[in-house]
Scaffold this motif. Sequence first.
Motif, PDB file in Angstrom:
ATOM      1  N   ALA A 158      37.329  53.730 -84.024  1.00  0.00           N
ATOM      2  CA  ALA A 158      38.634  54.006 -83.413  1.00  0.00           C
ATOM      3  C   ALA A 158      39.758  53.393 -84.227  1.00  0.00           C
ATOM      4  CB  ALA A 158      38.649  53.473 -81.978  1.00  0.00           C
ATOM      5  N   GLY A 159      39.475  52.259 -84.904  1.00  0.00           N
ATOM      6  CA  GLY A 159      40.479  51.586 -85.702  1.00  0.00           C
ATOM      7  C   GLY A 159      40.868  52.387 -86.939  1.00  0.00           C
TER       8      GLY A 159
ATOM      9  N   ARG B 229      29.101  49.508 -79.335  1.00  0.00           N
ATOM     10  CA  ARG B 229      30.510  49.297 -78.974  1.00  0.00           C
ATOM     11  C   ARG B 229      31.306  48.793 -80.177  1.00  0.00           C
ATOM     12  NH1 ARG B 229      29.614  46.466 -73.012  1.00  0.00           N
ATOM     13  NH2 ARG B 229      28.978  48.380 -71.944  1.00  0.00           N
ATOM     14  N   ALA B 230      30.673  47.919 -80.976  1.00  0.00           N
ATOM     15  CA  ALA B 230      31.355  47.408 -82.168  1.00  0.00           C
ATOM     16  C   ALA B 230      31.637  48.549 -83.155  1.00  0.00           C
ATOM     17  CB  ALA B 230      30.510  46.324 -82.830  1.00  0.00           C
TER      18      ALA B 230
END
Length: 261
Positions: free
Chosen positions: A259-260, A252-253
């Motif tokens: 996504a960033g 998830r990280a």
Amino acid sequence: MNLAALAADPSVWAALVTLIVMEVVLGIDNLIFISILSNKLPEAQRQKARRIGIGLALVMRLVLLTAIAWIVGLTQPVLDLGITGPLDRHGAPTFETAFSWRDLILIGGGLFLVYKATKEIHHSVDGEEDAGENGGAAAGGIGFGAAIAQILALDVVFSIDSILTAVGMTEHVEVMYVAVVVAVIAMLVAADPLANFVNRNPSVVMLALGFLLMIGMVLIAEGFGAHVPKGYIYTAMAFSAGVEALNLWSRRARAKKGAGH
């Protein structure tokens, strides 16, 4: 001893708390199986299957408690092949072939769990779609009636193991009733979140199937008289779950980081 006397006895409360914890832990096996099996159904039927499965588990345990003398009698040998394994360092045989009804039930339940877990692992590795994804009974899917029948069969095995554990921890049937009801309510509360979590994370499905495979082997070993301390089993399960939680956190990280960008 009447209920007022039981409520005033600190040792009874200590036994109740201990027994509730034990019943909840033992119920994890049952809940994992129900979660995986219900997720093979179409989405509209999943919650209903879980409710029925856990309800049957409660009914089974309460019925068995009313016949507690009969349950204890299931530990008496009914079949003896006259074979024993080599002795361990304490002088006890490593396995026995004097089987009670409890032993035969545990062996049968263990074999079923090993078969079921192996079959589901095979479907997962082959990438076959399940019923929840296509709305029908695909290669990995099952019908609603078949799911309930399989849940009921394992409910019998886990219920007998649960009640015999309760008998070994307290002599008060009232305490057993309360502990069983509380444990099953906990299963009911946890059922949907656990099943949904397992369904959203394919790697968790494989881990849960591995747990079922291990539990099946332990049941078979118990049936043959080779006692495996439950603490070792649940410690291994907790450690594996902790490692998988770190893997999920890491994925998830990385996804957020990607996504960033």
